[in-house]
Design an enzyme around this catalytic site. Structure first.
Site, PDB file in Angstrom:
ATOM      1  N   CYS A  58      -3.062  12.146  10.491  1.00  0.00           N
ATOM      2  CA  CYS A  58      -2.095  13.058   9.878  1.00  0.00           C
ATOM      3  C   CYS A  58      -2.388  14.525  10.168  1.00  0.00           C
ATOM      4  CB  CYS A  58      -2.016  12.806   8.377  1.00  0.00           C
ATOM      5  SG  CYS A  58      -3.609  12.656   7.547  1.00  0.00           S
ATOM      6  N   VAL A  90       1.155   3.711   2.243  1.00  0.00           N
ATOM      7  CA  VAL A  90       1.880   3.938   3.494  1.00  0.00           C
ATOM      8  C   VAL A  90       3.021   2.928   3.619  1.00  0.00           C
ATOM      9  CG1 VAL A  90       1.731   3.970   6.013  1.00  0.00           C
ATOM     10  CG2 VAL A  90      -0.116   4.951   4.650  1.00  0.00           C
ATOM     11  N   LEU A 145      -1.195  -1.109   7.478  1.00  0.00           N
ATOM     12  CA  LEU A 145      -2.423  -1.785   7.060  1.00  0.00           C
ATOM     13  C   LEU A 145      -3.620  -0.843   7.016  1.00  0.00           C
ATOM     14  CD1 LEU A 145      -2.005  -5.027   9.198  1.00  0.00           C
ATOM     15  CD2 LEU A 145      -1.955  -4.932   6.696  1.00  0.00           C
ATOM     16  N   ASP A 146      -4.554  -1.132   6.131  1.00  0.00           N
ATOM     17  CA  ASP A 146      -5.824  -0.418   6.125  1.00  0.00           C
ATOM     18  C   ASP A 146      -6.600  -0.747   7.400  1.00  0.00           C
ATOM     19  OD1 ASP A 146      -5.352   0.730   3.662  1.00  0.00           O
ATOM     20  OD2 ASP A 146      -6.380  -0.864   2.545  1.00  0.00           O
ATOM     21  N   GLY A 195       0.820  -1.207   0.000  1.00  0.00           N
ATOM     22  CA  GLY A 195       0.000   0.000   0.000  1.00  0.00           C
ATOM     23  C   GLY A 195       0.855   1.259   0.000  1.00  0.00           C
ATOM     24  N   ASN A 239       1.803  15.159   5.203  1.00  0.00           N
ATOM     25  CA  ASN A 239       0.915  14.109   5.694  1.00  0.00           C
ATOM     26  C   ASN A 239       1.429  12.707   5.416  1.00  0.00           C
ATOM     27  OD1 ASN A 239       0.070  15.156   2.940  1.00  0.00           O
ATOM     28  ND2 ASN A 239      -1.089  13.237   2.981  1.00  0.00           N
ATOM     29  N   SER A 273      -1.497  -8.819   1.462  1.00  0.00           N
ATOM     30  CA  SER A 273      -2.666  -9.680   1.352  1.00  0.00           C
ATOM     31  C   SER A 273      -2.271 -11.050   0.800  1.00  0.00           C
ATOM     32  CB  SER A 273      -3.699  -9.042   0.424  1.00  0.00           C
ATOM     33  OG  SER A 273      -3.193  -9.005  -0.901  1.00  0.00           O
ATOM     34  N   HIS A 292      -0.748  18.884   4.257  1.00  0.00           N
ATOM     35  CA  HIS A 292      -1.981  19.399   4.869  1.00  0.00           C
ATOM     36  C   HIS A 292      -1.715  20.796   5.434  1.00  0.00           C
ATOM     37  CE1 HIS A 292      -3.644  15.583   4.214  1.00  0.00           C
ATOM     38  NE2 HIS A 292      -3.724  15.108   5.435  1.00  0.00           N
TER      39      HIS A 292
END
Length: 366
Positions: free
Chosen positions: A156, A18, A87-88, A16, A342, A40, A255
């Site tokens: 963030c 991140v 992880l999500d 992912g 962020n 996964s 941000h």
């Protein structure tokens, strides 16, 4: 921070966005060495370079290219001293608990355990002292743990806010009221993120759950521990009111936040003293010479039109906070602008710096 021994680390959610950022930051780390990558079941069994849809501006680091991706199961990471979780949130909760139960030190970017009363929510430039609750966390586990624990970093947008607030509280005492409006980059929504037809030529004045997170996370981070050290006091001794309004804007990274503050102590400090307090603010991350810490925690811009995301987000490798436009507020006391990267301090950099602090403080046995 002089440290000669290498520590093996694992990254969960490695494919992912991140996770990719973790890998970039860890590739040249002076003592953390990437040992295992998790993703996964669909990605497991493949070399990382084949499993990942790489979305970073730099190539995949050589140290990670040929590592075979594993499923996110603790038995594949038993040789790691540190686990970084990108992880999500829909899958992070149970997986991180399993890794903790397997006596692994988990540093999570996910939101799942931030509200846990014995899991520290740490912004490394603000409250590394909250690591002291880890023995309590370990003692409450059944059976009690000796090495396993979970540390989370903040949302963030919260991360950028609390750094200057902590500097002001350190110099002038408790704050009474904070009003913040955010202009948040699209990378904060992950990949593929916000649909182009929603964000091009547009601003979206709602980010689900973001305002509530900023309001309660700020209180947990800026507060201390209860007298017996068993939980967090959420700033209850000097109640802090926080009101957040969050917006998604068509910026890739960085941000920007406009902040107004009222001090509890009257009369409030003057602008020059506030400016000096922000510039001089130092943290344990710098005292311990953590490799990922910025040279200056808060950089104060003198220009009237700074900070700006495109110009300032990568200053100090995105590990510090930028502040500008410090001025009097006709409603509260002062107001200013904050910029946080962020995807760096607001995400992976915080987790890595938290782990560096844990090593420096002896929380992780080296």
């Amino acid at each position: 921070m002089v440290f000669s021994k290498e520590l093996r680390v694992g990254v969960l959610g490695a494919t992912g966005t991140v996770g990719q950022r973790f890998i970039l930051l860890l590739a040249d780390h002076p003592f953390f060495r990437i040992h295992a990558l998790g993703a996964s079941p669909r990605s497991a069994g493949q070399p990382y370079s084949k499993a990942v849809k790489w979305k970073q501006s730099r190539p995949i680091p050589k140290v990670a290219r040929d590592i075979i991706v594993q499923e996110c199961k603790s038995e594949h990471f038993k040789d790691c001293a540190v686990i970084f979780s990108g992880l999500d949130a829909d899958v992070a909760g149970d997986i991180e608990l399993d890794f903790r139960a397997a006596e692994l030190a988990v540093f999570s970017n996910a939101k799942n355990h931030r509200r846990d009363p014995v899991v520290p929510l740490i912004v490394p430039l603000v409250n590394p002292s909250h690591l002291s609750i880890i023995p309590r966390q370990q003692s409450l586990h059944s059976p009690p743990l000796s090495k396993g624990f979970i540390v989370t970093n903040a949302n963030c947008s919260t991360t950028g806010l609390v750094v200057p607030l902590a500097a002001l509280e350190k110099a002038f005492g408790a704050l009474d009221t904070v009003i913040v409006t955010t202009m948040q980059a699209i990378s904060g929504a992950g990949y593929p993120g916000v649909p182009s037809l929603d964000i091009l030529d547009n601003i979206v004045p709602h980010i689900g759950g973001e305002e509530e997170k900023m309001e309660w996370e700020t209180q947990k981070i800026l507060g201390g521990l209860t007298e017996d050290g068993s939980s967090f006091d959420y700033h209850q001794s000097t109640p802090l009111r926080v009101s957040a309004s969050c917006n998604r804007v068509p910026v890739l990274e960085g941000h920007l936040e406009t902040v107004s503050v009222r001090f509890a102590k009257r009369p409030p400090p003057n602008l020059e003293d506030i400016r000096k307090a922000l510039i001089s603010y130092t943290t344990e991350a710098q005292q311990y010479q953590c490799p990922s810490a910025p040279a200056q925690t808060i950089f104060v811009h003198e220009e009237t039109d700074r900070p700006q995301p495109r110009l300032d987000r990568d200053f100090q490798s995105g590990a510090g906070v930028n502040v500008g436009r410090i001025r009097q507020c006709p409603v509260l006391d002062i107001k200013f602008v904050v910029l946080v990267n962020n995807v760096c301090l607001g995400a992976a950099t915080s987790s890595i710096m938290n782990a560096e602090l844990a090593v420096a403080k002896g929380v992780i046995e080296a």
